[in-house]
Design a protein around this motif. Structure first.
Motif, PDB file in Angstrom:
ATOM      1  N   GLY A  24      46.609  45.272  46.875  1.00 28.25           N
ATOM      2  CA  GLY A  24      46.633  46.128  45.693  1.00 28.25           C
ATOM      3  C   GLY A  24      46.212  45.436  44.421  1.00 28.25           C
ATOM      4  O   GLY A  24      46.178  46.058  43.356  1.00 28.25           O
ATOM      5  N   GLU A  25      45.849  44.165  44.522  1.00 32.04           N
ATOM      6  CA  GLU A  25      45.388  43.392  43.366  1.00 32.04           C
ATOM      7  C   GLU A  25      46.343  43.532  42.176  1.00 32.04           C
ATOM      8  O   GLU A  25      45.970  43.972  41.094  1.00 32.04           O
ATOM      9  CB  GLU A  25      43.978  43.832  42.950  1.00 32.04           C
ATOM     10  CG  GLU A  25      42.906  43.520  43.966  1.00 32.04           C
ATOM     11  CD  GLU A  25      41.520  43.801  43.442  1.00 32.04           C
ATOM     12  OE1 GLU A  25      40.702  42.881  43.407  1.00 32.04           O
ATOM     13  OE2 GLU A  25      41.258  44.962  43.052  1.00 32.04           O
ATOM     14  N   LYS A  26      47.576  43.139  42.390  1.00 24.62           N
ATOM     15  CA  LYS A  26      48.563  43.194  41.319  1.00 24.62           C
ATOM     16  C   LYS A  26      48.643  41.844  40.603  1.00 24.62           C
ATOM     17  O   LYS A  26      48.751  40.793  41.234  1.00 24.62           O
ATOM     18  CB  LYS A  26      49.930  43.596  41.861  1.00 24.62           C
ATOM     19  CG  LYS A  26      49.996  45.069  42.255  1.00 24.62           C
ATOM     20  CD  LYS A  26      51.428  45.570  42.268  1.00 24.62           C
ATOM     21  CE  LYS A  26      51.481  47.087  42.384  1.00 24.62           C
ATOM     22  NZ  LYS A  26      52.851  47.611  42.193  1.00 24.62           N
ATOM     23  N   LYS A  27      48.636  41.918  39.305  1.00 28.75           N
ATOM     24  CA  LYS A  27      48.640  40.717  38.471  1.00 28.75           C
ATOM     25  C   LYS A  27      50.052  40.159  38.320  1.00 28.75           C
ATOM     26  O   LYS A  27      50.998  40.893  38.099  1.00 28.75           O
ATOM     27  CB  LYS A  27      48.075  41.057  37.087  1.00 28.75           C
ATOM     28  CG  LYS A  27      48.154  39.929  36.076  1.00 28.75           C
ATOM     29  CD  LYS A  27      47.605  40.383  34.731  1.00 28.75           C
ATOM     30  CE  LYS A  27      47.779  39.307  33.670  1.00 28.75           C
ATOM     31  NZ  LYS A  27      47.214  39.726  32.364  1.00 28.75           N
ATOM     32  N   ASP A  77      52.098  49.867  37.455  1.00 28.78           N
ATOM     33  CA  ASP A  77      51.330  49.831  38.695  1.00 28.78           C
ATOM     34  C   ASP A  77      50.448  48.584  38.812  1.00 28.78           C
ATOM     35  O   ASP A  77      49.852  48.347  39.869  1.00 28.78           O
ATOM     36  CB  ASP A  77      50.432  51.070  38.806  1.00 28.78           C
ATOM     37  CG  ASP A  77      51.232  52.350  38.958  1.00 28.78           C
ATOM     38  OD1 ASP A  77      52.378  52.271  39.430  1.00 28.78           O
ATOM     39  OD2 ASP A  77      50.718  53.420  38.574  1.00 28.78           O
ATOM     40  N   PHE A  78      50.367  47.833  37.731  1.00 27.24           N
ATOM     41  CA  PHE A  78      49.407  46.723  37.687  1.00 27.24           C
ATOM     42  C   PHE A  78      50.064  45.357  37.781  1.00 27.24           C
ATOM     43  O   PHE A  78      49.495  44.419  38.332  1.00 27.24           O
ATOM     44  CB  PHE A  78      48.594  46.815  36.390  1.00 27.24           C
ATOM     45  CG  PHE A  78      47.599  45.712  36.182  1.00 27.24           C
ATOM     46  CD1 PHE A  78      46.615  45.456  37.134  1.00 27.24           C
ATOM     47  CD2 PHE A  78      47.640  44.919  35.041  1.00 27.24           C
ATOM     48  CE1 PHE A  78      45.698  44.428  36.946  1.00 27.24           C
ATOM     49  CE2 PHE A  78      46.735  43.906  34.847  1.00 27.24           C
ATOM     50  CZ  PHE A  78      45.756  43.654  35.790  1.00 27.24           C
ATOM     51  N   VAL A  79      51.286  45.210  37.276  1.00 23.75           N
ATOM     52  CA  VAL A  79      51.930  43.900  37.163  1.00 23.75           C
ATOM     53  C   VAL A  79      53.081  43.794  38.166  1.00 23.75           C
ATOM     54  O   VAL A  79      53.774  44.774  38.439  1.00 23.75           O
ATOM     55  CB  VAL A  79      52.444  43.677  35.728  1.00 23.75           C
ATOM     56  CG1 VAL A  79      53.104  42.305  35.599  1.00 23.75           C
ATOM     57  CG2 VAL A  79      51.306  43.808  34.723  1.00 23.75           C
ATOM     58  N   THR A  80      53.286  42.587  38.699  1.00 25.25           N
ATOM     59  CA  THR A  80      54.344  42.391  39.693  1.00 25.25           C
ATOM     60  C   THR A  80      54.946  41.000  39.577  1.00 25.25           C
ATOM     61  O   THR A  80      54.349  40.095  38.959  1.00 25.25           O
ATOM     62  CB  THR A  80      53.789  42.589  41.123  1.00 25.25           C
ATOM     63  OG1 THR A  80      54.861  42.659  42.047  1.00 25.25           O
ATOM     64  CG2 THR A  80      52.847  41.464  41.511  1.00 25.25           C
ATOM     65  N   ALA A 105      46.225  37.183  40.871  1.00 27.10           N
ATOM     66  CA  ALA A 105      46.729  38.419  41.464  1.00 27.10           C
ATOM     67  C   ALA A 105      47.159  38.164  42.896  1.00 27.10           C
ATOM     68  O   ALA A 105      46.886  37.109  43.472  1.00 27.10           O
ATOM     69  CB  ALA A 105      45.665  39.511  41.403  1.00 27.10           C
ATOM     70  N   ARG A 140      44.999  51.076  35.518  1.00 27.28           N
ATOM     71  CA  ARG A 140      46.372  51.282  35.974  1.00 27.28           C
ATOM     72  C   ARG A 140      47.357  50.980  34.842  1.00 27.28           C
ATOM     73  O   ARG A 140      47.166  50.027  34.088  1.00 27.28           O
ATOM     74  CB  ARG A 140      46.679  50.384  37.170  1.00 27.28           C
ATOM     75  CG  ARG A 140      46.025  50.827  38.460  1.00 27.28           C
ATOM     76  CD  ARG A 140      46.304  49.825  39.576  1.00 27.28           C
ATOM     77  NE  ARG A 140      45.528  48.593  39.403  1.00 27.28           N
ATOM     78  CZ  ARG A 140      45.670  47.511  40.167  1.00 27.28           C
ATOM     79  NH1 ARG A 140      46.577  47.502  41.140  1.00 27.28           N
ATOM     80  NH2 ARG A 140      44.921  46.442  39.960  1.00 27.28           N
ATOM     81  N   ARG A 182      41.611  46.008  37.073  1.00 26.22           N
ATOM     82  CA  ARG A 182      42.819  46.762  36.707  1.00 26.22           C
ATOM     83  C   ARG A 182      42.651  48.255  36.996  1.00 26.22           C
ATOM     84  O   ARG A 182      43.616  48.945  37.325  1.00 26.22           O
ATOM     85  CB  ARG A 182      43.152  46.554  35.239  1.00 26.22           C
ATOM     86  CG  ARG A 182      44.398  47.344  34.821  1.00 26.22           C
ATOM     87  CD  ARG A 182      44.917  46.946  33.460  1.00 26.22           C
ATOM     88  NE  ARG A 182      46.162  47.643  33.154  1.00 26.22           N
ATOM     89  CZ  ARG A 182      47.101  47.206  32.337  1.00 26.22           C
ATOM     90  NH1 ARG A 182      46.925  46.056  31.706  1.00 26.22           N
ATOM     91  NH2 ARG A 182      48.197  47.897  32.135  1.00 26.22           N
TER      92      ARG A 182
END
Length: 228
Positions: free
Chosen positions: A137-140, A189-192, A133, A185, A182
């Motif tokens: 925002g802890e985006k995976k 909102d979770f993956v980037t 991540a 979310r 997660r």
């Protein structure tokens, strides 16, 4: 360690070639591998025990004629395609004691990936059980999975760097089993994606695993692929 940077024309071949490399190591004493690949076509791949009826949106998948495949490793269902770089490792368990424990092996390999990312200009961190991540925002941006053989493991992961993220929500349902970070979310909102040059990352990861100069697939590997 042998280095392969080869993407085949079909999703089926790309998935199968990872299995070929594991078989080469286990059955033909070919040693360790690092492979990179990226699919030119969008497709969905289920983990070994993934359930298509639970994970996949059948309406959009059928409308868009998206292939749904299955791999032999664990992990969740993912969408693949342009802008999603894959790295695959075939590693000897006896050589690395950390690999003999499943959870420890994910973190040990992820540290090497994180070091390569840092050298390529991206600060990332590990999130159990098998994600990478970025940001507060802890985006995976990376998921990982394994198949464990008698002497070797096949570990493969993804790096989203220029992927059409809208495809994830279009084709995949919310998974039933989600990591704590997660926080329920939705995919959007979770993956980037991460801002990275894939060529630079590949060079640093190859260096981190002491992978030798790039080699073309051998005739034996291609024969196994053809018959898989």
């Amino acid at each position: 360690m042998q280095l392969r940077d080869i993407s085949f024309s079909t999703p089926q071949e790309n998935i199968a070639f990872d299995e070929v490399l594991l078989r080469m190591a286990e059955k033909h004493e070919a040693g360790e591998y690092l492979r990179f690949w990226e699919s030119s076509k969008v497709f969905i791949v289920l983990g070994r025990i993934g359930r298509e009826q639970a994970d996949v949106n059948p309406v959009h998948v059928q409308k868009d004629n998206i292939p749904v495949l299955r791999r032999s490793s664990g992990g969740g269902t993912v969408v693949q395609g342009p802008g999603c770089l894959n790295y695959s490792l075939v590693l000897l368990k006896q050589k690395y004691p950390e690999l003999n424990d499943l959870r420890r092996s994910y973190e040990w390999i992820s540290v090497k990936v994180i070091e390569a990312l840092a050298a390529a200009g991206v600060e990332a961190y590990f999130r159990p059980t098998s994600d990478l991540a970025i940001g507060s925002g802890e985006k995976k941006f990376s998921g990982n999975a394994q198949r464990r053989g008698k002497n070797y493991i096949l570990h493969h992961g993804t790096i989203l760097y220029k992927f059409d993220l809208s495809l994830i929500s279009r084709y995949l349902n919310m998974p039933e089993d989600i990591p704590e970070y997660r926080k329920h979310r939705p995919h959007t909102d979770f993956v980037t994606n991460i801002p990275i040059d894939p060529c630079v990352f590949k060079a640093h990861l190859a260096q981190g695993f002491s992978a030798s100069a790039l080699q073309a697939p051998s005739p034996q590997e291609l024969s196994l692929l053809k018959n898989s």
